[in-house]
Write a protein that holds these residues in place. Sequence first.
Motif, PDB file in Angstrom:
ATOM      1  N   UNK A   1      70.875  33.626 -13.447  1.00 23.05           N
ATOM      2  CA  UNK A   1      69.507  33.136 -13.265  1.00 23.05           C
ATOM      3  C   UNK A   1      69.501  31.798 -12.534  1.00 23.05           C
TER       4      UNK A   1
ATOM      5  N   UNK B   1      69.836  32.320  -8.988  1.00 21.72           N
ATOM      6  CA  UNK B   1      68.614  32.795  -8.325  1.00 21.72           C
ATOM      7  C   UNK B   1      67.600  31.673  -8.160  1.00 21.72           C
ATOM      8  N   UNK B   2      67.488  30.822  -9.191  1.00 22.61           N
ATOM      9  CA  UNK B   2      66.562  29.693  -9.073  1.00 22.61           C
ATOM     10  C   UNK B   2      66.996  28.807  -7.909  1.00 22.61           C
TER      11      UNK B   2
ATOM     12  N   UNK C   1      68.701  29.673  -5.270  1.00 19.65           N
ATOM     13  CA  UNK C   1      68.395  30.363  -4.007  1.00 19.65           C
ATOM     14  C   UNK C   1      66.925  30.218  -3.658  1.00 19.65           C
ATOM     15  N   UNK C   2      66.064  30.375  -4.672  1.00 20.02           N
ATOM     16  CA  UNK C   2      64.626  30.250  -4.423  1.00 20.02           C
ATOM     17  C   UNK C   2      64.293  28.857  -3.913  1.00 20.02           C
ATOM     18  N   UNK C   3      65.012  27.862  -4.446  1.00 22.19           N
ATOM     19  CA  UNK C   3      64.757  26.495  -3.989  1.00 22.19           C
ATOM     20  C   UNK C   3      65.210  26.303  -2.557  1.00 22.19           C
ATOM     21  N   UNK C   4      66.386  26.859  -2.238  1.00 23.72           N
ATOM     22  CA  UNK C   4      66.906  26.769  -0.874  1.00 23.72           C
ATOM     23  C   UNK C   4      65.923  27.414   0.100  1.00 23.72           C
ATOM     24  N   UNK C   5      65.331  28.544  -0.324  1.00 26.53           N
ATOM     25  CA  UNK C   5      64.355  29.225   0.521  1.00 26.53           C
ATOM     26  C   UNK C   5      63.155  28.351   0.825  1.00 26.53           C
TER      27      UNK C   5
END
Lengths: 249, 221
Positions: free
Chosen positions: A200, A203-204, A206-210
Motif C-alpha cells: 500500500x 501505491x501511495x 506512486x500516486x504521489x509521484x503521479x
Amino acid sequence: MLQEPFANGNSFIHNLDPRIRILFAFFFAIIVATTWHLSALLWAFFFVVVVFVLTKLNMRDILKRILVVNTFIVLLVIILPFSYPGQVIYALGPLTLTKQGFFYALYIFLKSNLILTCVILLLSTTSIFSLAHALHHLHVPSKLVQLIFFTFRYIHVIYRQYQKLMRAVKLRCFTPKTNIYTYKTYAYLVASLLIKSYDRSERVYKAMVCRGFQGTFPVFRHFKMTTKDRLLSMAATIYLLFLAILAWK
Amino acid sequence: MEVIKLEDISFAYPRGKIVLHGLNFSLKKGERVGIMGPNGTGKTTFLQIIVGLLKPQAGRVVIMGKERQTETDFYEVRSKIGFMFQDPDDQLFCPTVAEEIAFGPLNLGIPRQEVAKIVSRTLGLVGLAGFEDRVTYKLSGGEKRLVALASLLAMQPEVLLLDEPTGDLDPQNIKRLVSILSRLSLSYLIVSHDKQFLQQVTQKQFWFEDGRFLPLDTFHP
C-alpha cells in the motif's frame, strides 16, 4: 489508538501559532533538562500548571498519557538510588541506598515529567499536519519533516490494515488460545500485515509521484502571526530567560 | 495528433510471467477510449507504463510526440496525464480535502493564491463545493473517488487514465461521474468492467486479452 484526541480543542493554547509552541517546548525542554536547581524546576512546574489550565483539557486524560511513559521512568527511579555510588543513608542487606542516587533519581523523575507534560500540552494540541507545516516553516530539513509525517501516516495505514485483518479472522470464528495453531495464525497475520502495508505504501508513493511529487512538501496554508501571537511570544521569551537564569546560575 | 503512442511494448514482472508482448496502442487528442478485459491481463500494468511508473523491457513510449525514457521525461508526462488508481484510498494521503487537491498544483509550482482558486473551482466541477476542510479518510467511498478525480483535474491535465473508476460507486454516483466526464473537454482512457458505463462515456471500446486490443463488439457479446 492513533486519534489526536487533544488536537481538536478551541482554547487559548489551541489557537496559538504552532511555530511558537514548537520553539517554546524546545527551549523549555533544554533548560529543564540541564538544570540542577530545584527552584527552576518549581517555576517550570508552575508554568506547566498555567498552560494546563489554559488548554481546558481533562486532567484525567492527561494523567493517563503521562502514566504510560512513567512506567518506564519508574523502573529507572527504583533502581538508581541503589546503584549510584555515594554517601550511604540506608542499608538493606547487600542493597545500599545513597543520598546522591536518591536525588539523581528524583531529578530525573521531575525533569522527565515536566518536559513530557509540557510537550503534551503544547504539541499534542496541534494536528500532525500543522506540526509538519510549522516544522517546514522553522526550516527543519525537509527529509526530517517527511520522515515524521510519513511515520504518522503509515502507522495509520498499518493500524487500519490490522483492524481489517482482525475482523476477517474474527468473522471466521477464531478465538486465541495458548497453542501452536494460535501462534501460527498470529504469525500469518503479522506477515500479511507487513506485506500489505508495504504494498500500500508503494501505491501511495506512486500516486504521489503521479501528481508531481519530487521530495519536498509544498505548504498550502500559511500560518499568520497575529498580534496576540507576537505579544505572547515576547512574554514567553521573558519567562524562558528568567527560567534559564534560575536554571544555570 | 497522437497524445499517447506505445510501440512494441514488452513487459514482464521480475520472476513473473510475461504480461505484455509487442503491444501497440495509440490515443489521439480528443479521443475517449474504453478498455474491458479479464482480470490479471495487464490492464493496470499497461496504464502504469504510460505514466512511467513501470518501465517496459522493450519498446518505445512516445507521449506528446516525444520518446520518454528517464524520470525527468516522465515528470512532464505526469503533469499532462492524470492517472486515477483503482483504490482511491491509495491516492488520498493528505488530512484535508483542500490540501489533497492543492498537492499537485503546488508541486507544479503554481502560486498559492492561484491554487486556492483552483481548489474551489475543481471541487465545484465534481460537485463537492464546500468540501475544503473535510477530513479525507472520513469521506464515503463515492466522495473519495470524486476527490481523487478532483486532485487530478486540479493539475489541468490533457489526458485522464481512469483505472476501474466505478468499482465502488453506487448507481447515483456513477451517474454523477458520467455527467462530470461528459462535461470535460479532454481525452481519456478508461479501464472498467462496466460495459454500459463505458458506452456512455467513450466513443471506442476495446477488449484487451493476451496483450492485444480487439474491437469490443466482436469479442464481448
